[in-house]
Design a protein around this motif. Structure first.
Motif, mmCIF file in Angstrom:
data_model
loop_
_atom_site.group_PDB
_atom_site.id
_atom_site.type_symbol
_atom_site.label_atom_id
_atom_site.label_comp_id
_atom_site.label_asym_id
_atom_site.label_seq_id
_atom_site.Cartn_x
_atom_site.Cartn_y
_atom_site.Cartn_z
ATOM 1 N N ASN A 127 0.823 -1.205 0.000
ATOM 2 C CA ASN A 127 0.000 0.000 0.000
ATOM 3 C C ASN A 127 0.864 1.265 0.000
ATOM 4 O O ASN A 127 0.521 2.262 -0.632
ATOM 5 C CB ASN A 127 -0.934 0.015 1.210
ATOM 6 C CG ASN A 127 -2.005 -1.065 1.083
ATOM 7 O OD1 ASN A 127 -2.065 -1.769 0.065
ATOM 8 N ND2 ASN A 127 -2.841 -1.194 2.096
ATOM 9 N N GLU A 128 2.010 1.183 0.701
ATOM 10 C CA GLU A 128 2.912 2.343 0.767
ATOM 11 C C GLU A 128 3.475 2.668 -0.616
ATOM 12 O O GLU A 128 3.516 3.821 -1.022
ATOM 13 C CB GLU A 128 4.073 2.089 1.757
ATOM 14 C CG GLU A 128 3.685 2.137 3.225
ATOM 15 C CD GLU A 128 2.850 0.927 3.670
ATOM 16 O OE1 GLU A 128 2.934 -0.136 3.011
ATOM 17 O OE2 GLU A 128 2.105 1.056 4.664
ATOM 18 N N ASN A 129 3.902 1.605 -1.334
ATOM 19 C CA ASN A 129 4.450 1.817 -2.677
ATOM 20 C C ASN A 129 3.399 2.352 -3.634
ATOM 21 O O ASN A 129 3.678 3.217 -4.467
ATOM 22 C CB ASN A 129 5.013 0.505 -3.241
ATOM 23 C CG ASN A 129 6.374 0.197 -2.642
ATOM 24 O OD1 ASN A 129 6.982 1.057 -1.992
ATOM 25 N ND2 ASN A 129 6.839 -1.027 -2.825
ATOM 26 N N ILE A 130 2.196 1.808 -3.495
ATOM 27 C CA ILE A 130 1.106 2.263 -4.373
ATOM 28 C C ILE A 130 0.839 3.749 -4.139
ATOM 29 O O ILE A 130 0.717 4.540 -5.081
ATOM 30 C CB ILE A 130 -0.180 1.444 -4.122
ATOM 31 C CG1 ILE A 130 0.048 -0.025 -4.486
ATOM 32 C CG2 ILE A 130 -1.348 2.016 -4.927
ATOM 33 C CD1 ILE A 130 -1.084 -0.957 -4.086
ATOM 34 N N ALA A 131 0.783 4.116 -2.850
ATOM 35 C CA ALA A 131 0.520 5.512 -2.493
ATOM 36 C C ALA A 131 1.592 6.432 -3.075
ATOM 37 O O ALA A 131 1.289 7.477 -3.657
ATOM 38 C CB ALA A 131 0.452 5.651 -0.976
ATOM 39 N N ALA A 132 2.860 6.000 -2.931
ATOM 40 C CA ALA A 132 3.963 6.830 -3.414
ATOM 41 C C ALA A 132 3.895 6.972 -4.933
ATOM 42 O O ALA A 132 4.074 8.055 -5.479
ATOM 43 C CB ALA A 132 5.296 6.202 -2.996
ATOM 44 N N ARG A 133 3.607 5.848 -5.581
ATOM 45 C CA ARG A 133 3.585 5.854 -7.044
ATOM 46 C C ARG A 133 2.464 6.728 -7.593
ATOM 47 O O ARG A 133 2.637 7.441 -8.571
ATOM 48 C CB ARG A 133 3.410 4.411 -7.524
ATOM 49 C CG ARG A 133 3.446 4.254 -8.992
ATOM 50 C CD ARG A 133 3.784 2.838 -9.357
ATOM 51 N NE ARG A 133 5.154 2.513 -9.016
ATOM 52 C CZ ARG A 133 5.641 1.278 -8.997
ATOM 53 N NH1 ARG A 133 4.853 0.267 -9.254
ATOM 54 N NH2 ARG A 133 6.903 1.059 -8.720
ATOM 55 N N LEU A 134 1.296 6.659 -6.967
ATOM 56 C CA LEU A 134 0.149 7.406 -7.488
ATOM 57 C C LEU A 134 0.030 8.784 -6.825
ATOM 58 O O LEU A 134 -0.903 9.539 -7.119
ATOM 59 C CB LEU A 134 -1.142 6.604 -7.276
ATOM 60 C CG LEU A 134 -1.198 5.251 -8.008
ATOM 61 C CD1 LEU A 134 -2.438 4.473 -7.620
ATOM 62 C CD2 LEU A 134 -1.152 5.454 -9.516
ATOM 63 N N ARG A 135 0.955 9.077 -5.951
ATOM 64 C CA ARG A 135 0.954 10.359 -5.227
ATOM 65 C C ARG A 135 -0.359 10.595 -4.502
ATOM 66 O O ARG A 135 -0.999 11.644 -4.652
ATOM 67 C CB ARG A 135 1.262 11.512 -6.192
ATOM 68 C CG ARG A 135 2.692 11.405 -6.713
ATOM 69 C CD ARG A 135 2.979 12.383 -7.797
ATOM 70 N NE ARG A 135 4.157 11.961 -8.549
ATOM 71 C CZ ARG A 135 4.601 12.548 -9.631
ATOM 72 N NH1 ARG A 135 3.994 13.600 -10.097
ATOM 73 N NH2 ARG A 135 5.669 12.106 -10.250
ATOM 74 N N ILE A 136 -0.772 9.568 -3.789
ATOM 75 C CA ILE A 136 -1.939 9.710 -2.918
ATOM 76 C C ILE A 136 -1.557 9.179 -1.540
ATOM 77 O O ILE A 136 -0.451 8.623 -1.377
ATOM 78 C CB ILE A 136 -3.161 8.912 -3.481
ATOM 79 C CG1 ILE A 136 -2.768 7.452 -3.744
ATOM 80 C CG2 ILE A 136 -3.682 9.564 -4.753
ATOM 81 C CD1 ILE A 136 -3.902 6.615 -4.318
ATOM 82 N N THR A 137 -2.427 9.362 -0.542
ATOM 83 C CA THR A 137 -2.073 8.916 0.810
ATOM 84 C C THR A 137 -2.334 7.422 0.959
ATOM 85 O O THR A 137 -3.145 6.838 0.235
ATOM 86 C CB THR A 137 -2.907 9.662 1.878
ATOM 87 O OG1 THR A 137 -4.288 9.318 1.688
ATOM 88 C CG2 THR A 137 -2.728 11.173 1.760
ATOM 89 N N VAL A 138 -1.618 6.819 1.936
ATOM 90 C CA VAL A 138 -1.804 5.394 2.222
ATOM 91 C C VAL A 138 -3.251 5.153 2.650
ATOM 92 O O VAL A 138 -3.861 4.144 2.286
ATOM 93 C CB VAL A 138 -0.818 4.932 3.316
ATOM 94 C CG1 VAL A 138 -1.049 3.466 3.676
ATOM 95 C CG2 VAL A 138 0.619 5.147 2.852
ATOM 96 N N LYS A 139 -3.776 6.099 3.427
ATOM 97 C CA LYS A 139 -5.180 5.981 3.893
ATOM 98 C C LYS A 139 -6.135 5.868 2.709
ATOM 99 O O LYS A 139 -7.077 5.081 2.724
ATOM 100 C CB LYS A 139 -5.541 7.239 4.716
ATOM 101 C CG LYS A 139 -5.551 6.954 6.209
ATOM 102 C CD LYS A 139 -6.560 7.796 6.954
ATOM 103 C CE LYS A 139 -6.657 7.266 8.373
ATOM 104 N NZ LYS A 139 -5.482 7.667 9.180
ATOM 105 N N TYR A 140 -5.878 6.686 1.698
ATOM 106 C CA TYR A 140 -6.738 6.700 0.514
ATOM 107 C C TYR A 140 -6.643 5.357 -0.215
ATOM 108 O O TYR A 140 -7.642 4.830 -0.695
ATOM 109 C CB TYR A 140 -6.338 7.866 -0.398
ATOM 110 C CG TYR A 140 -7.333 8.156 -1.506
ATOM 111 C CD1 TYR A 140 -8.688 8.324 -1.215
ATOM 112 C CD2 TYR A 140 -6.922 8.288 -2.823
ATOM 113 C CE1 TYR A 140 -9.599 8.602 -2.228
ATOM 114 C CE2 TYR A 140 -7.814 8.565 -3.833
ATOM 115 C CZ TYR A 140 -9.155 8.721 -3.538
ATOM 116 O OH TYR A 140 -10.048 8.998 -4.540
#
Ligand SMILES: [Zn+2]
Length: 274
Positions: free
Chosen positions: A246-259
């Motif tokens: 989830n952390e990598n996804i958030a970083a890649r898509l520039r959104i928060t982990v919560k989202y």
């Protein structure tokens, strides 16, 4: 002035040269024309403007002058003259057969059999095909192996040989709708902005001006500063299925982990209800 021999003058001789050789050529040309007119087979030359515009369109679409010449079975010199430029004097008219040969060229004649394997052409279409295959899970190493290459085929060269481009087109035809073996390769490629084959049109994939279609183009979406909700949701689902954290996804898509978590739980709920 060009150095080419034409129907009415010898190589390098000026337009209205009156030397014996040029006069003989001119006379032969006029006789052939007269016979053709009598037979009803004479084709009047066409104004250069439309033909030059057609050629300009091909060059804009990423063709090289030599490639146009080879595909249309014209001399490179002839095509170069039609392309014009600072030091080139464009003829006022063009033979009808030349105009027809250029008009007949389309996206599918880029790699016509008359374009030799060793000719250097624009690499854009080849790169897009390899990236699109990577985006559906084909690792570069595997693509390289299938192309018979020791190294990975993706390169930053400003050109590629027609032979290599042909091999890539063949490989793309085989694999464009076959999911590859590596989720990680797919996730990595998409993270770098690669789009799947479905985002490309076969007739425009080689055109440097073409853009991939639909929300599948992450680079376009990113450049506008915000991603559509559907697009983000789709990418989250894809990257998660590909095993990304989830952390990598958030970083890649520039959104928060919560989202990311919120989207995944919404997707799970939707799946349970379906
Ligand atoms: Zn002469």
């Amino acid at each position: 002035m060009t150095g080419a021999t034409t129907l009415t003058r010898i190589a390098g001789h000026r337009r209205k040269c009156g030397c014996g050789g040029c006069r003989a050529r001119q006379a032969r040309y006029l006789k052939q024309r007269e016979l053709a007119v009598l037979r009803g087979t004479w084709q009047y030359p066409v104004p250069v403007e439309g033909v030059a515009a057609r050629l300009e369109e091909l060059l804009q679409a990423g063709w090289t002058v030599a490639q146009v010449a080879a595909a249309a079975r014209l001399s490179t010199e002839c095509v170069r003259r039609l392309a014009g430029g600072p030091a080139v004097s464009r003829p006022a008219t063009v033979r009808a057969a030349t105009a027809r040969a250029l008009a007949a060229l389309g996206p599918r004649s880029r790699l016509a059999p008359t374009v030799p394997d060793g000719m250097l052409i624009n690499p854009v279409g080849s790169m897009r095909r390899l990236q699109a295959l990577a985006a559906i899970g084909w690792p570069q190493a595997e693509l390289g192996r299938r192309l018979g290459l020791a190294t990975t085929p993706m390169s930053t060269d400003p050109s590629i040989t027609a032979g290599r481009a042909r091999a890539i087109v063949d490989l793309y035809r085989q694999l464009w709708d076959v999911p590859g073996p590596s989720h990680l390769a797919a996730a990595r490629a998409r993270g770098r902005g690669a789009v799947p084959p479905t985002a490309w049109d076969d007739d425009t994939i080689d055109d440097p001006r073409a853009m991939p279609s639909g929300a599948a183009d992450p680079s376009a979406a990113r450049s506008h500063g915000c991603l559509s909700r559907e697009y983000t949701s789709g990418e989250v689902a894809f990257l998660s299925a590909a095993g990304e954290t989830n952390e990598n996804i958030a970083a890649r898509l520039r959104i928060t982990v919560k989202y990311v978590e919120k989207m995944l739980s919404a997707q799970n709920k939707a799946r349970c209800l379906a």
